[in-house]
Scaffold this motif. Structure first.
Motif, PDB file in Angstrom:
ATOM      1  N   ASP A  69       0.946  -1.319  -0.220  1.00 54.87           N
ATOM      2  CA  ASP A  69      -0.164  -0.170  -0.104  1.00 54.87           C
ATOM      3  C   ASP A  69       0.855   1.146  -0.164  1.00 54.87           C
ATOM      4  N   LEU A  70       2.118   1.253   0.459  1.00 60.67           N
ATOM      5  CA  LEU A  70       2.849   2.235   0.449  1.00 60.67           C
ATOM      6  C   LEU A  70       3.765   2.436  -0.955  1.00 60.67           C
ATOM      7  N   PHE A  71       4.526   1.332  -1.298  1.00 60.95           N
ATOM      8  CA  PHE A  71       5.048   1.351  -2.698  1.00 60.95           C
ATOM      9  C   PHE A  71       4.424   0.381  -3.733  1.00 60.95           C
ATOM     10  N   LYS A  72       4.469   1.084  -4.776  1.00 62.76           N
ATOM     11  CA  LYS A  72       4.062   0.239  -5.955  1.00 62.76           C
ATOM     12  C   LYS A  72       5.411   0.231  -6.949  1.00 62.76           C
ATOM     13  N   VAL A  73       6.012  -1.052  -7.106  1.00 60.90           N
ATOM     14  CA  VAL A  73       7.203  -1.294  -7.893  1.00 60.90           C
ATOM     15  C   VAL A  73       7.110  -1.231  -9.562  1.00 60.90           C
ATOM     16  N   ASN A  74       7.816  -0.477  -9.896  1.00 59.58           N
ATOM     17  CA  ASN A  74       7.857  -0.401 -11.433  1.00 59.58           C
ATOM     18  C   ASN A  74       9.323  -0.513 -11.661  1.00 59.58           C
ATOM     19  N   SER A  75       9.877  -1.856 -12.114  1.00 61.83           N
ATOM     20  CA  SER A  75      11.173  -2.142 -12.477  1.00 61.83           C
ATOM     21  C   SER A  75      11.572  -1.738 -13.966  1.00 61.83           C
ATOM     22  N   LEU A  76      12.777  -1.259 -14.519  1.00 60.20           N
ATOM     23  CA  LEU A  76      13.002  -1.012 -15.749  1.00 60.20           C
ATOM     24  C   LEU A  76      13.760  -2.247 -16.005  1.00 60.20           C
ATOM     25  N   PHE A  77      14.514  -3.211 -15.247  1.00 63.31           N
ATOM     26  CA  PHE A  77      15.110  -4.061 -15.269  1.00 63.31           C
ATOM     27  C   PHE A  77      14.992  -5.090 -14.035  1.00 63.31           C
ATOM     28  N   ILE A  78      14.379  -6.462 -14.264  1.00 67.16           N
ATOM     29  CA  ILE A  78      14.068  -7.175 -13.054  1.00 67.16           C
ATOM     30  C   ILE A  78      15.273  -7.978 -12.555  1.00 67.16           C
ATOM     31  N   GLY A  79      15.475  -7.980 -11.281  1.00 68.95           N
ATOM     32  CA  GLY A  79      16.446  -8.338 -10.638  1.00 68.95           C
ATOM     33  C   GLY A  79      16.561  -8.241  -9.112  1.00 68.95           C
ATOM     34  N   GLY A  80      17.289  -9.029  -8.074  1.00 71.23           N
ATOM     35  CA  GLY A  80      17.223  -8.730  -6.914  1.00 71.23           C
ATOM     36  C   GLY A  80      16.261  -9.288  -6.092  1.00 71.23           C
ATOM     37  N   LYS A  81      16.257  -9.423  -4.973  1.00 74.13           N
ATOM     38  CA  LYS A  81      15.435 -10.018  -3.942  1.00 74.13           C
ATOM     39  C   LYS A  81      14.194  -9.199  -4.117  1.00 74.13           C
ATOM     40  N   ASN A  82      13.099 -10.005  -4.001  1.00 74.20           N
ATOM     41  CA  ASN A  82      11.685  -9.571  -3.716  1.00 74.20           C
ATOM     42  C   ASN A  82      10.976  -8.978  -5.088  1.00 74.20           C
ATOM     43  N   ILE A  83      11.870  -8.496  -6.088  1.00 72.46           N
ATOM     44  CA  ILE A  83      11.301  -7.558  -7.087  1.00 72.46           C
ATOM     45  C   ILE A  83      10.763  -8.603  -8.022  1.00 72.46           C
ATOM     46  N   ARG A  84      11.186  -9.680  -8.306  1.00 74.24           N
ATOM     47  CA  ARG A  84      10.745 -10.652  -9.425  1.00 74.24           C
ATOM     48  C   ARG A  84       9.216 -11.058  -8.636  1.00 74.24           C
ATOM     49  N   GLU A  85       9.544 -11.458  -7.584  1.00 76.37           N
ATOM     50  CA  GLU A  85       8.182 -11.892  -6.941  1.00 76.37           C
ATOM     51  C   GLU A  85       6.967 -10.891  -6.888  1.00 76.37           C
ATOM     52  N   ALA A  86       7.380  -9.678  -6.614  1.00 76.60           N
ATOM     53  CA  ALA A  86       6.364  -8.650  -6.786  1.00 76.60           C
ATOM     54  C   ALA A  86       5.751  -8.439  -8.188  1.00 76.60           C
ATOM     55  N   ILE A  87       6.667  -8.560  -9.246  1.00 80.55           N
ATOM     56  CA  ILE A  87       5.948  -8.477 -10.444  1.00 80.55           C
ATOM     57  C   ILE A  87       5.362  -9.873 -10.778  1.00 80.55           C
ATOM     58  N   ALA A  88       5.794 -10.948 -10.590  1.00 79.11           N
ATOM     59  CA  ALA A  88       4.936 -12.223 -10.819  1.00 79.11           C
ATOM     60  C   ALA A  88       3.634 -12.239 -10.301  1.00 79.11           C
ATOM     61  N   GLU A  89       3.602 -11.735  -9.156  1.00 80.52           N
ATOM     62  CA  GLU A  89       2.208 -11.798  -8.365  1.00 80.52           C
ATOM     63  C   GLU A  89       1.342 -10.515  -8.398  1.00 80.52           C
ATOM     64  N   GLY A  90       1.807  -9.543  -9.551  1.00 82.24           N
ATOM     65  CA  GLY A  90       1.012  -8.454  -9.982  1.00 82.24           C
ATOM     66  C   GLY A  90       1.111  -7.401  -8.878  1.00 82.24           C
ATOM     67  N   ARG A  91       2.010  -7.555  -8.050  1.00 81.47           N
ATOM     68  CA  ARG A  91       1.963  -6.425  -7.083  1.00 81.47           C
ATOM     69  C   ARG A  91       3.048  -5.293  -7.847  1.00 81.47           C
ATOM     70  N   GLY A  92       3.700  -5.605  -8.820  1.00 86.89           N
ATOM     71  CA  GLY A  92       4.777  -4.596  -9.332  1.00 86.89           C
ATOM     72  C   GLY A  92       4.379  -4.938 -10.796  1.00 86.89           C
ATOM     73  N   ASP A  93       5.260  -3.763 -11.299  1.00 87.40           N
ATOM     74  CA  ASP A  93       5.143  -3.679 -12.837  1.00 87.40           C
ATOM     75  C   ASP A  93       6.554  -3.756 -13.505  1.00 87.40           C
ATOM     76  N   TYR A  94       6.896  -4.236 -14.650  1.00 84.57           N
ATOM     77  CA  TYR A  94       7.845  -4.225 -15.469  1.00 84.57           C
ATOM     78  C   TYR A  94       7.807  -3.270 -16.886  1.00 84.57           C
ATOM     79  N   THR A  95       8.485  -2.408 -16.828  1.00 78.79           N
ATOM     80  CA  THR A  95       8.608  -1.419 -18.207  1.00 78.79           C
ATOM     81  C   THR A  95       9.612  -1.928 -18.854  1.00 78.79           C
ATOM     82  N   PRO A  96       9.672  -2.458 -19.990  1.00 82.30           N
ATOM     83  CA  PRO A  96      10.835  -2.855 -20.847  1.00 82.30           C
ATOM     84  C   PRO A  96      11.216  -1.637 -21.573  1.00 82.30           C
ATOM     85  N   CYS A  97      12.504  -1.371 -21.606  1.00 84.25           N
ATOM     86  CA  CYS A  97      13.158  -0.184 -22.327  1.00 84.25           C
ATOM     87  C   CYS A  97      14.701  -0.714 -22.467  1.00 84.25           C
TER      88      CYS A  97
END
Length: 619
Positions: A69-97
């Motif tokens: 509820d505090l943070f919404k993840v928007n990763s421009l390159f996926i990697g590192g602990k918790n980031i991949r899980e957040a995107i896979a579960e729909g709590r975060g976004d991946y922006t390809p560029c």
């Protein structure tokens, strides 16, 4: 000035941030964890803050479920602990560029930044802090954000180049010491070593390199230890590069852009790396929009980009950010450097990957892209694909030719199926029946380098993708050569005939060639083969050498390699039939120990080389 910045022990976040804002978080080994922790501790009035970043070596607490509820993840390159899980579960976004385009996203309001959270070194006497080990897109974020908040870390190295930020560009800061995260290179297994050997064979002395981090890059760097005058123009470096710089292998003397300097945007590795770059005038850090610019990369002659992939299809399309529908990493700088290397004079774009997944059950050379997978690097960009089974040269190849090249470097247990699959989708003629086979007796990499009269040549197995090259080789011969080789003047080498000659079962028969590469591509210069005769456990040898290259030792070299392989395969003998008027070839055979045998044909001389004790006794 020192006393002034040490006074900050917490940030008045309400002065710079409000709910719904977008914040940038520093990259790589320069994640300002103390700032994140302080923000979370004082977050009772904030919600729905978007975090934008690339790879972050951190616990990435902002991506944990309890902070959704505090943070919404928007990763421009996926990697590192918790980031991949957040995107896979729909709590975060991946922006390809493309990494080279990220500054434009910040500056042209595609991703406008409200606050940039960064880590810097303490300021010098002039008030300048260094962005240290991560300049990359942090530099652009500092320029684009409305507010810049810094963690001043005494452990952060002061790096040279365009890495400096003045205190008057920073709106608030905290002085918190933090150890930089270390990346210890994984152990290199035998399969990865072979990939490293093959890639190193594509690197010429004086080349400029872009290389990443991980097992394959470390293996490549190990096999570059005997090279000379290499340079670095790379998104990043790690421990292996430092070792080669200390040995003088990487000295940047032959670079044609940023000559004399290794230029990068960030570094990750052990403490040795961080100590090495601290104040080092031979390594300069620049923003991503500079280092990753294809036009600037191409200013380096002999630029070589070395990247990896998740899978490569038989047309040469490269998937490197997703496993099916699961996003795994990102586009990053791969396309920037592949394109830059392609535009460079004598440049090479290399994709290196194991032929299978870790368990060996799935081929990573595939007939078509896995459903849901995305192409990062197009089939038009890549020059070479490398696995532990060899080098596939794709540049200038048709779909049929590149399919056969890629099947040749796939794992042997998948080759027949890949050939069957490729018939369903791409045009491969009905007479192309055999999948490529290897010659392990030639050595781990199945390639050898030789120099004749100061010109470099490669000795390798003849392969199905050489069909057109063999045709060109045939049509380069004069009438005399054709008579000497074929005993009559044949005038045509059809595709079917050429295909039959290059589709060799190398496990029983043997076909080797010398090739040379120039601005026209790779061309066959000589071919040697033996046909296995089961009834006598022997091999019948034949040669043809380009007319202009005779007398240089190519035939003797090829014959020597075939004798070694025949002995390893426990053949009893090698035999040959040579026209009586072909004095030069008779001399080659007799010098190698072949003995003349009785012949029914006066115009031909039969020769035999015993390979076993019993055959030698009979001779």
């Amino acid at each position: 000035m020192t006393a002034q910045y040490q006074e900050y022990t917490s940030i008045e976040w309400e002065k710079y941030l409000k709910s719904g804002n977008r914040i940038f978080i520093g990259s790589g080994a320069a994640v300002p964890n103390a700032l994140i922790d302080n923000l979370i501790e004082n977050s009772e009035k904030f919600h729905d803050i978007e975090t934008v970043h690339i790879l972050t070596l951190s616990d990435n607490v902002w991506a944990k479920p309890e902070h959704k509820d505090l943070f919404k993840v928007n990763s421009l390159f996926i990697g590192g602990k918790n980031i991949r899980e957040a995107i896979a579960e729909g709590r975060g976004d991946y922006t390809p560029c493309f990494i080279s385009d990220v500054p434009r996203l910040f500056n042209e309001n595609s991703l406008p930044l409200d606050v940039a959270l960064i880590m810097v070194s303490p300021p010098d006497e002039y008030g300048y802090c260094s962005l240290g080990v991560s300049v990359d897109i942090v530099s652009a974020a500092v320029k684009a954000a409305k507010y810049v908040i810094a963690q001043i870390n005494p452990k952060m190295p002061r790096t040279n180049g365009h890495s400096f930020v003045h205190l008057n560009q920073i709106h608030a800061w905290m002085n918190v010491e933090q150890e930089l995260p270390q990346f210890i290179s994984p152990e290199v297994d035998r399969r990865t070593e072979q990939i490293g050997q093959y890639v190193a064979m594509l690197v010429e002395n004086g080349s400029t390199l872009q290389i990443g981090i991980g097992k394959i890059p470390e293996a490549v760097l190990r096999y570059l230890a005997n090279h000379k005058d290499l340079g670095i123009h790379s998104e990043m470096i790690s421990d292996g590069v430092i070792d080669l710089m200390l040995k003088g292998v990487i000295n940047n003397r032959k670079k044609t852009y940023h000559k004399g300097k290794a230029v990068i945007t960030y570094c990750i590795g052990s403490q040795k790396v961080y100590d090495f770059v601290d104040g080092n005038p031979h390594i300069e850090f620049y923003p991503s929009e500079h280092i990753n610019s294809p036009a600037k990369i191409a200013k380096n002659d002999n630029m070589i980009s070395i990247n990896s992939a998740i899978e490569v299809d038989l047309t040469g399309q490269v998937v490197s950010d997703s496993i099916g529908y699961q996003f795994y990493s990102g586009i990053g700088g791969q396309v920037d450097f592949v394109r830059g290397a392609s535009l460079s004079k004598n440049g090479k774009a290399i994709i290196a990957l194991p032929s299978t997944t870790k368990d060996g059950n799935i081929s990573r050379i595939v007939p078509h892209i896995t459903e849901g997978g995305g192409v990062v690097t197009s089939r038009g960009h890549v020059a070479y694909v490398v696995t532990e089974f060899g080098i596939a040269s794709l540049q200038g190849k048709s779909i049929r030719e590149r399919s056969l090249e890629l099947i040749r470097i796939a794992h042997p247990k998948f080759r027949d199926q890949l050939l069957a699959d490729v018939r369903k989708h791409y045009w491969v003629p009905e007479y192309q029946e055999a999948s490529p086979s290897s010659v392990p007796e030639l050595g781990d990499v199945e390639l050898k380098k030789f120099t004749f009269k100061n010109v470099d040549y490669t000795l390798r197995p003849l392969a199905p993708a050489d069909e057109r090259k063999l045709q060109e080789f045939f049509y380069s011969h004069n009438k005399e050569t054709l008579i000497m080789r074929y005993n009559h003047h044949i005038t045509q080498m059809t595709r079917e005939k050429s295909c039959n000659l290059v589709s060799v079962n190398q496990h029983s028969d043997l076909a080797l060639c010398f090739t040379r590469k120039d601005y026209l591509g790779e061309a066959i210069q000589a071919v040697a083969r033996y046909y296995f005769i089961e009834s006598t456990n022997s091999g019948e040898v034949a040669f043809v050498i380009k007319e202009s290259l005779r007398g240089m030792g190519m035939a003797s070299t090829l014959l020597g390699e075939m004798i070694i392989i025949a002995k390893k395969r426990k053949l009893d003998s090698l035999v040959a039939c040579v026209r009586r008027d072909n004095a030069s070839m008779l001399k080659v055979f007799e010098k190698a120990g072949f003995i003349r045998q009785p012949s029914d044909d006066f115009d031909e001389v039969s020769l035999k080389l015993p390979l076993t004790d019993s055959e030698q006794a009979m001779a």
